[in-house]
Structure formats: structure tokens, C-alpha cells
Motif scaffolding. Structure first.
Motif, PDB file in Angstrom:
ATOM      1  N   GLU A  37      73.017  70.549  -9.690  1.00 17.06           N
ATOM      2  CA  GLU A  37      73.623  69.841  -8.565  1.00 17.06           C
ATOM      3  C   GLU A  37      75.133  70.016  -8.566  1.00 17.06           C
ATOM      4  O   GLU A  37      75.758  70.160  -7.511  1.00 17.06           O
ATOM      5  CB  GLU A  37      73.267  68.354  -8.654  1.00 17.06           C
ATOM      6  CG  GLU A  37      73.513  67.605  -7.346  1.00 17.06           C
ATOM      7  CD  GLU A  37      72.981  66.187  -7.395  1.00 17.06           C
ATOM      8  OE1 GLU A  37      73.815  65.266  -7.294  1.00 17.06           O
ATOM      9  OE2 GLU A  37      71.762  66.019  -7.545  1.00 17.06           O
ATOM     10  N   PHE A  68      75.862  73.533  -7.248  1.00 16.46           N
ATOM     11  CA  PHE A  68      75.638  73.612  -5.802  1.00 16.46           C
ATOM     12  C   PHE A  68      76.767  72.926  -5.046  1.00 16.46           C
ATOM     13  O   PHE A  68      77.287  73.475  -4.065  1.00 16.46           O
ATOM     14  CB  PHE A  68      74.294  72.962  -5.451  1.00 16.46           C
ATOM     15  CG  PHE A  68      74.020  72.922  -3.971  1.00 16.46           C
ATOM     16  CD1 PHE A  68      73.748  74.091  -3.268  1.00 16.46           C
ATOM     17  CD2 PHE A  68      74.065  71.723  -3.271  1.00 16.46           C
ATOM     18  CE1 PHE A  68      73.503  74.055  -1.896  1.00 16.46           C
ATOM     19  CE2 PHE A  68      73.830  71.685  -1.903  1.00 16.46           C
ATOM     20  CZ  PHE A  68      73.553  72.856  -1.221  1.00 16.46           C
ATOM     21  N   ASN A 126      67.477  78.167  -8.963  1.00 16.76           N
ATOM     22  CA  ASN A 126      66.356  78.720  -8.197  1.00 16.76           C
ATOM     23  C   ASN A 126      66.772  79.121  -6.784  1.00 16.76           C
ATOM     24  O   ASN A 126      67.876  78.822  -6.330  1.00 16.76           O
ATOM     25  CB  ASN A 126      65.180  77.731  -8.155  1.00 16.76           C
ATOM     26  CG  ASN A 126      65.584  76.397  -7.541  1.00 16.76           C
ATOM     27  OD1 ASN A 126      66.057  76.338  -6.406  1.00 16.76           O
ATOM     28  ND2 ASN A 126      65.407  75.316  -8.302  1.00 16.76           N
ATOM     29  N   ARG A 127      65.839  79.783  -6.085  1.00 15.56           N
ATOM     30  CA  ARG A 127      66.103  80.357  -4.782  1.00 15.56           C
ATOM     31  C   ARG A 127      66.423  79.310  -3.721  1.00 15.56           C
ATOM     32  O   ARG A 127      67.195  79.566  -2.790  1.00 15.56           O
ATOM     33  CB  ARG A 127      64.872  81.179  -4.335  1.00 15.56           C
ATOM     34  CG  ARG A 127      65.118  82.070  -3.130  1.00 15.56           C
ATOM     35  CD  ARG A 127      66.042  83.224  -3.478  1.00 15.56           C
ATOM     36  NE  ARG A 127      66.792  83.678  -2.326  1.00 15.56           N
ATOM     37  CZ  ARG A 127      67.763  84.581  -2.385  1.00 15.56           C
ATOM     38  NH1 ARG A 127      68.116  85.094  -3.542  1.00 15.56           N
ATOM     39  NH2 ARG A 127      68.400  84.948  -1.307  1.00 15.56           N
ATOM     40  N   ASP A 128      65.840  78.127  -3.841  1.00 13.93           N
ATOM     41  CA  ASP A 128      66.073  77.069  -2.849  1.00 13.93           C
ATOM     42  C   ASP A 128      67.554  76.732  -2.731  1.00 13.93           C
ATOM     43  O   ASP A 128      68.074  76.527  -1.635  1.00 13.93           O
ATOM     44  CB  ASP A 128      65.283  75.812  -3.208  1.00 13.93           C
ATOM     45  CG  ASP A 128      63.794  75.992  -2.948  1.00 13.93           C
ATOM     46  OD1 ASP A 128      63.438  76.924  -2.212  1.00 13.93           O
ATOM     47  OD2 ASP A 128      62.997  75.213  -3.507  1.00 13.93           O
ATOM     48  N   TYR A 129      68.224  76.660  -3.880  1.00  9.18           N
ATOM     49  CA  TYR A 129      69.659  76.368  -3.869  1.00  9.18           C
ATOM     50  C   TYR A 129      70.432  77.457  -3.120  1.00  9.18           C
ATOM     51  O   TYR A 129      71.356  77.181  -2.347  1.00  9.18           O
ATOM     52  CB  TYR A 129      70.189  76.254  -5.294  1.00  9.18           C
ATOM     53  CG  TYR A 129      69.924  74.914  -5.950  1.00  9.18           C
ATOM     54  CD1 TYR A 129      70.611  73.773  -5.541  1.00  9.18           C
ATOM     55  CD2 TYR A 129      68.992  74.794  -6.974  1.00  9.18           C
ATOM     56  CE1 TYR A 129      70.381  72.538  -6.139  1.00  9.18           C
ATOM     57  CE2 TYR A 129      68.751  73.567  -7.581  1.00  9.18           C
ATOM     58  CZ  TYR A 129      69.448  72.447  -7.156  1.00  9.18           C
ATOM     59  OH  TYR A 129      69.214  71.229  -7.752  1.00  9.18           O
ATOM     60  N   TYR A 130      70.046  78.719  -3.353  1.00 14.78           N
ATOM     61  CA  TYR A 130      70.751  79.833  -2.704  1.00 14.78           C
ATOM     62  C   TYR A 130      70.509  79.833  -1.195  1.00 14.78           C
ATOM     63  O   TYR A 130      71.404  80.153  -0.413  1.00 14.78           O
ATOM     64  CB  TYR A 130      70.317  81.169  -3.325  1.00 14.78           C
ATOM     65  CG  TYR A 130      70.929  81.415  -4.681  1.00 14.78           C
ATOM     66  CD1 TYR A 130      72.189  81.998  -4.804  1.00 14.78           C
ATOM     67  CD2 TYR A 130      70.265  81.055  -5.853  1.00 14.78           C
ATOM     68  CE1 TYR A 130      72.770  82.232  -6.049  1.00 14.78           C
ATOM     69  CE2 TYR A 130      70.825  81.274  -7.103  1.00 14.78           C
ATOM     70  CZ  TYR A 130      72.082  81.861  -7.186  1.00 14.78           C
ATOM     71  OH  TYR A 130      72.655  82.067  -8.433  1.00 14.78           O
ATOM     72  N   ASP A 131      69.279  79.487  -0.781  1.00 14.98           N
ATOM     73  CA  ASP A 131      68.985  79.403   0.655  1.00 14.98           C
ATOM     74  C   ASP A 131      69.816  78.308   1.325  1.00 14.98           C
ATOM     75  O   ASP A 131      70.337  78.491   2.432  1.00 14.98           O
ATOM     76  CB  ASP A 131      67.491  79.132   0.865  1.00 14.98           C
ATOM     77  CG  ASP A 131      66.632  80.331   0.485  1.00 14.98           C
ATOM     78  OD1 ASP A 131      67.177  81.442   0.407  1.00 14.98           O
ATOM     79  OD2 ASP A 131      65.420  80.132   0.250  1.00 14.98           O
ATOM     80  N   GLN A 132      69.921  77.150   0.643  1.00 14.82           N
ATOM     81  CA  GLN A 132      70.729  76.052   1.184  1.00 14.82           C
ATOM     82  C   GLN A 132      72.208  76.447   1.259  1.00 14.82           C
ATOM     83  O   GLN A 132      72.899  76.138   2.225  1.00 14.82           O
ATOM     84  CB  GLN A 132      70.575  74.811   0.307  1.00 14.82           C
ATOM     85  CG  GLN A 132      69.203  74.160   0.371  1.00 14.82           C
ATOM     86  CD  GLN A 132      69.125  72.945  -0.536  1.00 14.82           C
ATOM     87  OE1 GLN A 132      69.920  71.999  -0.410  1.00 14.82           O
ATOM     88  NE2 GLN A 132      68.192  72.965  -1.471  1.00 14.82           N
ATOM     89  N   LYS A 190      73.022  78.690   4.240  1.00 15.58           N
ATOM     90  CA  LYS A 190      73.168  77.923   5.484  1.00 15.58           C
ATOM     91  C   LYS A 190      74.547  77.284   5.576  1.00 15.58           C
ATOM     92  O   LYS A 190      75.179  77.275   6.640  1.00 15.58           O
ATOM     93  CB  LYS A 190      72.091  76.836   5.553  1.00 15.58           C
ATOM     94  CG  LYS A 190      70.687  77.373   5.768  1.00 15.58           C
ATOM     95  CD  LYS A 190      69.663  76.240   5.793  1.00 15.58           C
ATOM     96  CE  LYS A 190      68.244  76.772   5.955  1.00 15.58           C
ATOM     97  NZ  LYS A 190      67.250  75.670   5.912  1.00 15.58           N
TER      98      LYS A 190
END
Length: 468
Positions: free
Chosen positions: A301, A304, A336-342, A345
Motif C-alpha cells: 500500500e 502504491f 501483483n498485477r492489480d496494483y499496476y492496473d490501478q 489508470k
């Protein structure tokens, strides 16, 4: 978030700035001398088949660089009259990019005339509507304007045209067409290299390119310019407030102080992290670091949050410094990939207000973020700063140890016994090394006189006085 446009006029010198919530985002003024967009009568000086290019004299010092592939059939028919391209050929060219360093300006024969609402291409069939206009109905409405064009003409509808009556846009198209006819006529009559059409003045540029629906308020310190702004605002939005204030507005809105950030290599982030940037001829690289940042429930966190802050700051720095070309960002690694996708954006949102064309390419396999940003004018660094004559632009000088070792080697080459005194002049940073220097030549230390007025921290001066 409040977005303010500041127009500062001082003795007919016009400067502009965009400030969001008190934070400087962009600056532009008449000192930013640019010839990008200008149209010239040019003369072919040299054709280089190996480069598939020609070098063109446009009367601006350095010859311009023109790719021969830019000389299309429509251009040859309408401008050259089917003449062969050879040395001495007269060409109608437009400056695509200003000269940078040793490189001359980049030229094109794909000519365009820019208005507030459209870009008119007299020799091209390109047609389109700004991608920033997303409403399908509005896009279709604006595309109807293309029916008014001739077969070989092109038009791109700009973002500023959204919601503007078709009649207003068509009037601008007709105005640009008439201007093109005048330019072409002047070119055909011309007998020598010269400027045919100059891009607008600083105030015209600000009103055309920076006064838009994203602006909430405008502050102006000149009555005449203020009236011009009010007339222009009527065409855009009734919600934009225009204020007249006397005095230096850059001083009042803290613009001068915020310009100091342009000299810094590192920029602090709100949570304690920082962004470091380095620029080369090929690209600009940003490195994101968490440093003292401790906000966040866990390491992921924290990374990010710092990355999101960095994305916003990087978008701001690119606008403020007017950086273009290839840009690489080394964000803090995330699990993980979710953090990179967020994060992707958030990066896209950060660039929504950038007037330059930005292409976000995404993350590489190494986790580096790639993007490009187009600009036609030199960066703020090139306009506001010059290379340091001491460090030659590297930002570094030799360590004290290296300079003192060189000094000692030079003293060893001299037979100090032959001289009554030896004067050594060093830079001020060596003021604490007097005893160490005398220790190195302890046998002759009484002859040594040291001063610290040398302007070069990389060098020293040795003055010898012979015995009488």
C-alpha cells in the motif's frame, strides 16, 4: 480543483502561467522564442540520398532538415508545379520542430494552419475529430463539417470545438482557407528565402491554446488585454471569471518562487517520497523513491500510494519543463498485477489536462513504464538554462582528492629549491586543506603560500618566484 490562467503584461512583454490549487502547472512567454509552425520560402542546399533527406535554407541561421518522403504528390502538383526536387529548388516549408543543440530545425511539406477550433491541411485528405471528444453524437455533429471541404483538403477538429456552433467553426475554416490562398500566392511570387507566415504573438497564442473550458478564472494586469480575454471568454463559457489586477501577477501568485523547482533534480512528494529525473539526448528518466514515506498499512500500500503521488508530479513536471520525446519511469515495485492496473489508470488521469499529445505505452517486462510526449518547442531547460562552464553541464566536479593528487604531482616535477616562493591558488572548497598540502611538501613548506580565489574547482594555479 480551481484552475487559474494568469496573463502578466510588463512593458509590452507578455507572460502566461496556469496554476491549479496554487500549484504552478505550466508557464509560457515571449522569451520562449520559437519558429515552430512558421511557413517559409526555402531553398534546397543539399540532398543526401543516404538519409532520404534534404537540407533547406530558410534564412534562420542553421539549415533545416526535410525528409523527402514529406514531399507528396499533392504538394508537387499544387506548389512545385511538377518540378524536380534538386539543389536550388524553391520550396514552401513549415517548421515542425525548433532547432535543438547542433541540430537545425526540422521541416515538413505536410503543411497545416492552426485555428482555435480546427487544424486545416490544404494539401492532405486527413480528417478527424479530437479523441478527447468522447460523446458519439457530438463527434458525428462535428464530422458533418467535412462535407464543406474540397476533395484534396484535410481538417482535424480540435477539442475546443466541443459544443461550439457549426457556423462558428465553418467561419474559421473559411478564414484559414483564405489565409492559405494568400500564402500560396506569396510563395509563387517570391524570388528569395523569406518568412511567409508567423505563428501568433504570445497573447494570441495564450488565448487560442490555453484559454479553454478547463480554466475557472483568468487574472490579467493590462486593461486592453483584459478586454480581449473577456471577448474571447464569451465564445467559450459564461462560467469563466475574468479579473483585472494591477501589478506583477507572477509575484502576487508566487510564480517566480515556484519556478525554482526547474533547477532541482529531485522533487519531494507529499507522503515523504521523492522523484528524481535525469535527461539525456535520447530520453528522460524518472526514478521514484519512497525515502522517508511511512504512510500506508503495509509495504504494498505504501508503494502504491507513493507511485500515485509520483504519477501526478511527473505529469506536472513534464508540462512545467515542457519535456518531450521518450520518457521512462522506474516506479516502486508492487506485488501483483492489480496494483499496476490501478496505477495505469491513475497515470492516464494525471495526463488528461496536458495539451501536448501523450502516448502511454505501459509497463515493460522489467517493470519500467514507457511513454512519449510530443512537443514542437524547446524544453524549459534549454530556454532558461545553459551548461555550466565549469562542469560542462555534467553537474559534477572532481573530488578534492583527485585535484590535490594532481597538484602534488605537478609540485614533484618542479625543483622547488630553485625558487624563493611558490604560490598556489585553489578554489574556495580547498580552504581546509592548507596543512595537508604543506605536509605533502614538508621540506619546502615555508616557501608555500596558498590562496583560495581560483574560480575553477577542478583546477589550480602555481606561480613560481625565482631567487634573486
Amino acid at each position: 480543483m480551481s484552475t487559474v490562467l494568469i496573463i502578466n503584461v510588463q512593458k509590452d512583454f507578455v507572460s502566461g502561467a496556469i496554476v491549479e490549487d496554487g500549484e504552478l502547472q505550466e508557464i509560457f512567454d515571449e522569451e520562449n522564442e520559437t519558429i515552430a509552425g512558421n511557413l517559409y520560402v526555402g531553398s534546397v542546399q543539399k540532398i543526401v540520398p543516404g538519409l532520404n533527406a534534404a537540407f533547406i535554407d530558410i534564412g534562420e541561421g542553421k539549415n533545416g532538415f526535410l525528409r523527402i518522403s514529406d514531399v507528396g504528390k499533392s504538394y508537387i502538383q499544387q506548389v512545385l508545379g511538377s518540378k524536380q526536387l534538386q539543389e536550388g529548388t524553391k520550396l514552401l516549408v513549415q517548421v515542425k520542430h525548433d532547432a535543438v543543440g547542433q541540430k537545425g530545425p526540422q521541416l515538413t511539406c505536410k503543411l497545416s494552419l492552426v485555428g482555435r477550433y480546427v487544424v486545416y491541411f490544404p494539401l492532405s485528405r486527413v480528417r478527424g475529430v479530437s479523441k478527447k471528444i468522447v460523446d458519439p453524437r457530438e463527434r458525428e455533429r462535428l464530422k458533418s463539417i467535412f462535407s464543406k471541404l474540397e476533395k484534396n483538403e484535410g481538417l482535424v477538429v480540435r477539442t475546443a470545438a466541443e459544443g461550439i456552433p457549426a457556423e462558428t467553426i465553418e467561419e474559421e475554416v473559411q478564414s484559414l482557407k483564405e489565409e492559405w490562398r494568400q500564402v500560396l500566392n506569396s510563395f509563387k511570387k517570391a524570388r528569395k528565402v523569406k518568412l511567409l507566415r508567423r505563428e501568433p504573438t504570445a497573447i494570441d497564442y495564450i488565448l487560442r491554446e490555453r484559454l479553454n473550458k478547463n480554466i475557472d478564472e483568468v487574472f490579467v494586469n493590462d486593461p486592453e488585454v483584459c478586454e480581449m480575454v473577456k471577448q474571447e471568454v464569451k465564445k467559450i463559457s459564461k462560467s469563466i471569471l475574468v479579473h483585472f489586477l494591477e501589478g506583477d501577477l507572477f509575484e502576487r501568485f508566487n510564480v517566480y518562487h515556484q519556478l525554482n523547482v526547474l533547477q532541482r533534480r529531485t522533487i519531494d512528494l507529499p507522503s515523504g517520497g521523492y522523484v528524481a529525473l535525469d535527461t539525456t539526448e535520447a530520453m528522460t528518466v524518472f526514478d521514484v523513491n519512497s525515502a522517508s514515506s511511512t504512510m500506508g498499512k503495509n509495504q504494498a500500500e505504501l508503494a502504491f500510494r507513493t507511485n500515485v503521488e509520483a504519477a501526478k508530479e511527473i505529469a506536472r513536471q513534464l508540462r512545467l519543463r515542457n519535456i518531450g520525446g521518450i520518457i521512462i519511469v522506474d516506479f516502486i515495485g508492487m506485488p501483483n498485477r492489480d496494483y499496476y492496473d490501478q496505477l495505469f489508470k491513475k497515470i492516464r488521469e494525471s495526463f488528461e489536462k496536458d495539451p501536448a499529445h501523450v502516448e502511454l505505452l505501459g509497463f515493460t517486462r522489467l517493470g519500467l513504464f514507457e511513454m512519449t510526449r510530443k512537443r514542437r518547442t524547446p524544453s524549459s531547460e534549454q530556454l532558461l538554462f545553459s551548461a555550466c562552464p565549469v562542469c560542462k553541464g555534467s553537474g559534477r566536479v572532481f573530488s578534492a582528492t583527485i585535484v590535490l593528487r594532481r597538484l602534488f604531482n605537478e609540485l614533484n616535477k618542479i625543483d622547488l629549491a630553485q625558487y624563493s616562493s611558490v604560490k598556489i591558488n585553489l578554489h574556495q572548497r580547498f580552504s581546509g586543506y592548507s596543512e595537508k598540502i604543506k605536509t605533502l611538501v614538508s621540506e619546502y613548506k615555508d616557501k608555500i603560500k596558498i590562496s583560495f580565489s581560483n574560480s575553477d574547482p577542478n583546477d589550480f594555479e602555481i606561480t613560481l618566484s625565482k631567487k634573486v
